[in-house]
Design a protein around this motif. Structure first.
Motif: not given
Ligand code: ADP
Length: 486
Positions: A390, A393-394, A418, A436-439, A448-450, A453
């Motif tokens: 993650n 990726r972010y 990060d 749950y995904r922020v975007e 990814g799939s959400g 976490l």
């Molecule tokens: P994903 O597979 O979408 O990353 P996660 O469950 O790993 O799903 O994360 C859920 C959401 O949390 C992500 O969609 C992202 O928006 C946010 N997120 C997770 N890790 C980070 C990070 N290190 N920085 C910013 N946003 C994050």
């Protein structure tokens, strides 16, 4: 009667019956003891009455019995003192003379044992002897020895009180003290009944109020609770109901939330399955349609995209399967001792190429003397991988992803931070929810799939810890958890 079907009616009826019985017993006991008291004092006062009266009879008894003279004297004495009845007895207790209508006198003999006991003056008073006017009734008396003629020892037997106080009701009518006692007792009992009925009414009113609220609850009004003003048994029952109601409401909320989550999950899963499938279908149709005209480069590009879609679908299905196994408690950690530093080192190395390709600096501070921890290695590796994946990726190019391991008392504190885009404050509580995904655009390119976490926090929970997050928008995010040292 409807009132006897209520608790109030039943308690009140039992209470009133008990009160009535108590009243009767009390009146009986007090009348009885008062009667005994009156008899005792009367007998004590008149102990020598028979002795005195005997003097009047001596002239008629010296040689032989002068019945006329005796009965006349008895009559005179009874006129002077109507409370007494006088009998002349021989030494066997036989009644020799009296003044009354013959049919009024029912006994021929009087039991002399009581008479002798009276004359011995040893036993405490009252001593009750036979009442010649009644077959079984006993009365207090006075008696004196008297000589009849030359040889016969007789007795003058004087029944005190005569026919007065023959019954308790007479006694109550006659005696001021008993009447007052009975009235006081009656008033006290009525007062007790009154206070009792009011108390029961107040007590059962609380039950009625409770029933009202329980009924409301039964009909779906879940907000109202029973007011508690004391800590007696009724209040304890009320408090137990309140707690039960809170638990039911909480469980219902939980069920509702779970139902909502289930719906969202199905919607998300179908969406996440539909997009790659539609894309694959599109590419496959294109390949089929333009089979001959398609350049080898395009064909291989399409196949690559299809392959990417299949692997992301496989990942999604695997993750879903993994989470469902966690939910069903089918997956349990298999703890073993290992070095968290070494594991972190391995994961960092695994992600180094990806970090390089993204132009992100990936490093870790791993103290040398860090103690071993005991946990499920594969699971903890999964947590670290998900967090680093993650973070990479972010985090935009030129950013840093840092893993920090530090000993804190008997725990090892793990932080994956990060310098990425950060997560808005309002979103933080929900990011551990599955899908749950922020975007909100659920394009798979941006993430990814959400589920990453959700899986990571579930694993940390299974190790009796919590995965926490801190984030500042535009500055970066850090995830942390702790592991017990061995
Ligand atoms: P994903 O597979 O979408 O990353 P996660 O469950 O790993 O799903 O994360 C859920 C959401 O949390 C992500 O969609 C992202 O928006 C946010 N997120 C997770 N890790 C980070 C990070 N290190 N920085 C910013 N946003 C994050």
């Amino acid at each position: 009667m409807q009132v006897f079907h209520t608790l109030y009616g039943k308690i009140s009826a039992i209470f009133l019956i008990l009160l009535l019985l108590l009243g009767i017993v009390l009146i009986m006991v007090s009348v009885k003891s008062s009667m005994n008291f009156v008899r005792e004092s009367d007998q004590a006062l008149n102990r020598n009455l028979a002795q005195e009266l005997a003097k009047e009879f001596r002239p008629f008894l010296t040689d032989s019995l002068d019945y006329g003279g005796i009965e006349h004297t008895i009559h005179e004495l009874m006129v002077m003192n109507p409370r007494v009845e006088i009998y002349l007895l021989d030494d066997t207790g036989k009644i020799l003379a009296f003044f009354a209508e013959p049919q009024q006198v029912k006994l021929n003999y009087v039991d002399l044992e009581k008479v002798r006991t009276f004359l011995d003056q040893k036993t405490t008073l009252p001593i009750l002897g036979d009442d010649p006017k009644h077959e079984v009734r006993k009365k207090h008396f006075s008696a004196a020895r008297i000589k009849i003629g030359k040889n016969i020892d007789g007795f003058l037997y004087v029944i005190l009180g005569g026919q007065q106080y023959d019954s308790a009701s007479d006694m109550i009518k006659e005696s001021y003290i008993i009447r007052t006692t009975a009235i006081t007792l009656g008033v006290a009992l009525i007062f007790a009944a009154f206070v009792g009925l009011i108390s029961f009414a107040l007590l059962t009113k609380r039950f009625n109020r409770m029933t009202e609220i329980v009924k409301k609850f039964e009909h779906g009004e879940f907000d109202e609770r029973i007011a508690i003003h004391s800590d007696d048994e009724v209040a304890q029952l009320a408090s137990a109901f309140n707690q039960m109601a809170d638990t039911i409401v909480a469980n219902m909320d939980e069920l509702r939330r779970n139902d909502q989550l289930r719906r969202e999950l199905i919607a998300n899963v179908s969406h996440d399955l539909r997009s790659p499938l539609a894309s694959m279908q599109g590419y496959l149709e294109t390949i089929l349609m333009k089979e001959s005209s398609l350049s080898p480069e395009k064909r291989s590009k399409y196949f690559k995209t299809i392959l990417e879609n299949t692997s992301s679908l496989t990942k999604l299905v695997d993750e879903l399967f993994e989470l469902s196994k966690f939910d069903a408690k089918q997956t349990q950690p298999n703890p073993e001792p290992f070095s968290l530093s070494e594991l972190t080192q391995d994961v960092v190395m695994k992600y180094q190429p990806e970090a390089d390709s993204r132009n992100v600096r990936l490093n870790a501070s791993l103290p040398k003397d860090l103690p071993m921890v005991k946990a499920d290695i594969a699971m903890i590796e999964r947590v670290l991988s998900n967090l680093i994946d993650n973070a990479l990726r972010y985090t935009p190019a030129d950013g840093v992803v840092h893993i920090d391991l530090r000993r804190q008392e008997d725990k090892v504190h793990v932080v994956v931070s990060d310098t990425g885009r950060g997560i808005p404050k309002g979103e933080l509580p929900r990011i551990f929810e599955r899908f749950y995904r922020v975007e909100k655009s659920r394009g798979r390119n941006s993430g990814g799939s959400g589920l990453g976490l959700a899986i990571a926090s579930k694993i940390v929970e299974l190790h009796d810890n919590t995965l926490s997050v801190e984030s500042e928008l535009g500055k970066g995010t850090s995830f942390s958890f702790e592991m017990e040292v061995l």
